[in-house]
Design a protein around this motif. Sequence first.
Motif, PDB file in Angstrom:
ATOM      1  N   VAL A 292     -18.964  -6.725 -26.310  1.00 11.46           N
ATOM      2  CA  VAL A 292     -17.569  -6.961 -25.950  1.00 11.46           C
ATOM      3  C   VAL A 292     -16.862  -7.767 -27.042  1.00 11.46           C
ATOM      4  O   VAL A 292     -15.875  -7.323 -27.609  1.00 11.46           O
ATOM      5  CB  VAL A 292     -17.455  -7.699 -24.603  1.00 11.46           C
ATOM      6  CG1 VAL A 292     -15.993  -7.999 -24.278  1.00 11.46           C
ATOM      7  CG2 VAL A 292     -18.105  -6.888 -23.488  1.00 11.46           C
ATOM      8  N   THR A 293     -17.391  -8.947 -27.317  1.00 13.04           N
ATOM      9  CA  THR A 293     -16.765  -9.817 -28.304  1.00 13.04           C
ATOM     10  C   THR A 293     -17.740 -10.912 -28.725  1.00 13.04           C
ATOM     11  O   THR A 293     -18.718 -11.160 -28.026  1.00 13.04           O
ATOM     12  CB  THR A 293     -15.481 -10.451 -27.730  1.00 13.04           C
ATOM     13  OG1 THR A 293     -14.873 -11.293 -28.733  1.00 13.04           O
ATOM     14  CG2 THR A 293     -15.785 -11.304 -26.510  1.00 13.04           C
ATOM     15  N   ALA A 294     -17.477 -11.523 -29.867  1.00 13.95           N
ATOM     16  CA  ALA A 294     -18.340 -12.597 -30.359  1.00 13.95           C
ATOM     17  C   ALA A 294     -17.530 -13.590 -31.183  1.00 13.95           C
ATOM     18  O   ALA A 294     -16.477 -13.233 -31.734  1.00 13.95           O
ATOM     19  CB  ALA A 294     -19.477 -12.034 -31.210  1.00 13.95           C
ATOM     20  N   ILE A 295     -18.043 -14.807 -31.249  1.00 16.01           N
ATOM     21  CA  ILE A 295     -17.405 -15.837 -32.064  1.00 16.01           C
ATOM     22  C   ILE A 295     -18.484 -16.605 -32.830  1.00 16.01           C
ATOM     23  O   ILE A 295     -19.486 -17.010 -32.249  1.00 16.01           O
ATOM     24  CB  ILE A 295     -16.547 -16.790 -31.190  1.00 16.01           C
ATOM     25  CG1 ILE A 295     -15.767 -17.761 -32.070  1.00 16.01           C
ATOM     26  CG2 ILE A 295     -17.379 -17.511 -30.149  1.00 16.01           C
ATOM     27  CD1 ILE A 295     -14.652 -18.488 -31.310  1.00 16.01           C
ATOM     28  N   ARG A 296     -18.275 -16.723 -34.107  1.00 17.81           N
ATOM     29  CA  ARG A 296     -19.171 -17.522 -34.936  1.00 17.81           C
ATOM     30  C   ARG A 296     -18.712 -18.966 -34.811  1.00 17.81           C
ATOM     31  O   ARG A 296     -17.560 -19.279 -35.151  1.00 17.81           O
ATOM     32  CB  ARG A 296     -19.139 -17.039 -36.382  1.00 17.81           C
ATOM     33  CG  ARG A 296     -19.645 -15.604 -36.492  1.00 17.81           C
ATOM     34  CD  ARG A 296     -19.701 -15.096 -37.918  1.00 17.81           C
ATOM     35  NE  ARG A 296     -20.075 -13.684 -37.956  1.00 17.81           N
ATOM     36  CZ  ARG A 296     -21.311 -13.237 -37.953  1.00 17.81           C
ATOM     37  NH1 ARG A 296     -22.316 -14.091 -37.930  1.00 17.81           N
ATOM     38  NH2 ARG A 296     -21.559 -11.940 -37.981  1.00 17.81           N
TER      39      ARG A 296
ATOM     40  N   THR B 164     -13.971 -14.179 -35.153  1.00 17.88           N
ATOM     41  CA  THR B 164     -14.216 -13.390 -33.950  1.00 17.88           C
ATOM     42  C   THR B 164     -14.335 -11.897 -34.266  1.00 17.88           C
ATOM     43  O   THR B 164     -13.790 -11.403 -35.262  1.00 17.88           O
ATOM     44  CB  THR B 164     -13.080 -13.581 -32.937  1.00 17.88           C
ATOM     45  OG1 THR B 164     -11.835 -13.226 -33.548  1.00 17.88           O
ATOM     46  CG2 THR B 164     -13.010 -15.024 -32.463  1.00 17.88           C
ATOM     47  N   ASP B 165     -15.060 -11.198 -33.400  1.00 16.86           N
ATOM     48  CA  ASP B 165     -15.165  -9.744 -33.439  1.00 16.86           C
ATOM     49  C   ASP B 165     -14.893  -9.222 -32.034  1.00 16.86           C
ATOM     50  O   ASP B 165     -15.257  -9.872 -31.047  1.00 16.86           O
ATOM     51  CB  ASP B 165     -16.574  -9.296 -33.867  1.00 16.86           C
ATOM     52  CG  ASP B 165     -16.900  -9.706 -35.290  1.00 16.86           C
ATOM     53  OD1 ASP B 165     -17.957 -10.328 -35.484  1.00 16.86           O
ATOM     54  OD2 ASP B 165     -16.099  -9.407 -36.184  1.00 16.86           O
ATOM     55  N   TYR B 166     -14.301  -8.048 -31.976  1.00 13.37           N
ATOM     56  CA  TYR B 166     -14.011  -7.427 -30.682  1.00 13.37           C
ATOM     57  C   TYR B 166     -14.380  -5.954 -30.704  1.00 13.37           C
ATOM     58  O   TYR B 166     -14.204  -5.265 -31.721  1.00 13.37           O
ATOM     59  CB  TYR B 166     -12.519  -7.538 -30.343  1.00 13.37           C
ATOM     60  CG  TYR B 166     -12.033  -8.935 -30.066  1.00 13.37           C
ATOM     61  CD1 TYR B 166     -11.509  -9.722 -31.077  1.00 13.37           C
ATOM     62  CD2 TYR B 166     -12.113  -9.474 -28.777  1.00 13.37           C
ATOM     63  CE1 TYR B 166     -11.068 -11.010 -30.828  1.00 13.37           C
ATOM     64  CE2 TYR B 166     -11.670 -10.768 -28.517  1.00 13.37           C
ATOM     65  CZ  TYR B 166     -11.153 -11.525 -29.553  1.00 13.37           C
ATOM     66  OH  TYR B 166     -10.715 -12.802 -29.288  1.00 13.37           O
ATOM     67  N   ALA B 167     -14.855  -5.468 -29.558  1.00 12.48           N
ATOM     68  CA  ALA B 167     -15.015  -4.036 -29.398  1.00 12.48           C
ATOM     69  C   ALA B 167     -13.624  -3.407 -29.333  1.00 12.48           C
ATOM     70  O   ALA B 167     -12.674  -4.017 -28.826  1.00 12.48           O
ATOM     71  CB  ALA B 167     -15.783  -3.735 -28.119  1.00 12.48           C
TER      72      ALA B 167
ATOM     73  N   LYS C 139      -9.813  -4.807 -27.592  1.00 12.97           N
ATOM     74  CA  LYS C 139      -8.877  -5.426 -28.532  1.00 12.97           C
ATOM     75  C   LYS C 139      -7.472  -5.465 -27.959  1.00 12.97           C
ATOM     76  O   LYS C 139      -6.993  -4.479 -27.405  1.00 12.97           O
ATOM     77  CB  LYS C 139      -8.872  -4.656 -29.855  1.00 12.97           C
ATOM     78  CG  LYS C 139     -10.023  -4.996 -30.767  1.00 12.97           C
ATOM     79  CD  LYS C 139      -9.940  -4.211 -32.072  1.00 12.97           C
ATOM     80  CE  LYS C 139     -11.114  -4.529 -32.964  1.00 12.97           C
ATOM     81  NZ  LYS C 139     -11.115  -3.716 -34.198  1.00 12.97           N
ATOM     82  N   GLY C 140      -6.835  -6.619 -28.090  1.00 14.64           N
ATOM     83  CA  GLY C 140      -5.480  -6.778 -27.584  1.00 14.64           C
ATOM     84  C   GLY C 140      -5.416  -7.161 -26.117  1.00 14.64           C
ATOM     85  O   GLY C 140      -4.347  -7.534 -25.616  1.00 14.64           O
ATOM     86  N   ARG C 141      -6.553  -7.081 -25.432  1.00 14.97           N
ATOM     87  CA  ARG C 141      -6.585  -7.439 -24.001  1.00 14.97           C
ATOM     88  C   ARG C 141      -7.459  -8.656 -23.727  1.00 14.97           C
ATOM     89  O   ARG C 141      -7.163  -9.459 -22.852  1.00 14.97           O
ATOM     90  CB  ARG C 141      -7.107  -6.261 -23.173  1.00 14.97           C
ATOM     91  CG  ARG C 141      -6.281  -5.009 -23.277  1.00 14.97           C
ATOM     92  CD  ARG C 141      -6.726  -3.959 -22.260  1.00 14.97           C
ATOM     93  NE  ARG C 141      -8.102  -3.528 -22.479  1.00 14.97           N
ATOM     94  CZ  ARG C 141      -9.055  -3.604 -21.545  1.00 14.97           C
ATOM     95  NH1 ARG C 141      -8.784  -4.101 -20.351  1.00 14.97           N
ATOM     96  NH2 ARG C 141     -10.285  -3.173 -21.803  1.00 14.97           N
ATOM     97  N   PHE C 142      -8.550  -8.778 -24.477  1.00 13.87           N
ATOM     98  CA  PHE C 142      -9.496  -9.868 -24.282  1.00 13.87           C
ATOM     99  C   PHE C 142      -9.394 -10.852 -25.444  1.00 13.87           C
ATOM    100  O   PHE C 142      -9.138 -10.455 -26.584  1.00 13.87           O
ATOM    101  CB  PHE C 142     -10.930  -9.342 -24.227  1.00 13.87           C
ATOM    102  CG  PHE C 142     -11.274  -8.545 -23.007  1.00 13.87           C
ATOM    103  CD1 PHE C 142     -10.309  -8.097 -22.108  1.00 13.87           C
ATOM    104  CD2 PHE C 142     -12.606  -8.245 -22.735  1.00 13.87           C
ATOM    105  CE1 PHE C 142     -10.636  -7.373 -20.991  1.00 13.87           C
ATOM    106  CE2 PHE C 142     -12.970  -7.512 -21.609  1.00 13.87           C
ATOM    107  CZ  PHE C 142     -11.975  -7.063 -20.749  1.00 13.87           C
TER     108      PHE C 142
ATOM    109  N   MET D 194      -9.625 -12.350 -20.041  1.00 16.20           N
ATOM    110  CA  MET D 194      -9.514 -10.900 -19.911  1.00 16.20           C
ATOM    111  C   MET D 194      -8.210 -10.568 -19.202  1.00 16.20           C
ATOM    112  O   MET D 194      -8.018 -10.968 -18.055  1.00 16.20           O
ATOM    113  CB  MET D 194     -10.702 -10.348 -19.120  1.00 16.20           C
ATOM    114  CG  MET D 194     -12.047 -10.739 -19.707  1.00 16.20           C
ATOM    115  SD  MET D 194     -13.435  -9.945 -18.866  1.00 16.20           S
ATOM    116  CE  MET D 194     -13.306 -10.693 -17.241  1.00 16.20           C
ATOM    117  N   ASN D 195      -7.344  -9.864 -19.887  1.00 18.48           N
ATOM    118  CA  ASN D 195      -6.057  -9.462 -19.338  1.00 18.48           C
ATOM    119  C   ASN D 195      -5.965  -7.942 -19.248  1.00 18.48           C
ATOM    120  O   ASN D 195      -6.750  -7.225 -19.864  1.00 18.48           O
ATOM    121  CB  ASN D 195      -4.919  -9.991 -20.213  1.00 18.48           C
ATOM    122  CG  ASN D 195      -4.893 -11.500 -20.300  1.00 18.48           C
ATOM    123  OD1 ASN D 195      -5.242 -12.204 -19.346  1.00 18.48           O
ATOM    124  ND2 ASN D 195      -4.479 -12.024 -21.451  1.00 18.48           N
ATOM    125  N   SER D 196      -4.992  -7.482 -18.484  1.00 19.21           N
ATOM    126  CA  SER D 196      -4.756  -6.033 -18.345  1.00 19.21           C
ATOM    127  C   SER D 196      -6.050  -5.296 -18.017  1.00 19.21           C
ATOM    128  O   SER D 196      -6.383  -4.282 -18.637  1.00 19.21           O
ATOM    129  CB  SER D 196      -4.130  -5.473 -19.630  1.00 19.21           C
ATOM    130  OG  SER D 196      -2.943  -6.146 -19.943  1.00 19.21           O
TER     131      SER D 196
END
Length: 126
Positions: free
Chosen positions: A50-54, A60-63, A67-70, A85-87
């Motif tokens: 889904v996503t990650a943060i160093r 950050t990285d997003y699937a 993207k644009g929602r989380f 998590m939105n929308s």
Amino acid sequence: QVQLVESGGGLVQVGGSLRLNCEVFGRTFNRYRNTVAWFRQAPGKEREFVTAIRWYSGTTDYADSVKGRFTISRDNAKLTVDLQMNSLKPEDTAIYFCATGRNIISSMISSEYDIWGQGTQVTVSS
């Protein structure tokens, strides 16, 4: 030994929002080397990134699917990671897992992470 505890899951309607929290426990967590990620697994499907943060850089990285929602963020003082998590869509329904690992090269690969939380259920109803 590091432990992860997730919270914040629940039932929400399409278009709604939820905020997940992952709390990091353990003195061996390395702020300079660890990455924290969220993966999810829907019934009958494989676990997906889904996503990650160093942690140190905040990179950050997003699937593509989120993207644009989380949005992932971390609190350095509390040692927590939040996933806003939105929308939300029905296809976001899954068990969401927090994971962490050290010196991770590819944040999207689940095998790079060696510590996992027990997961929290997110259900989006239509």
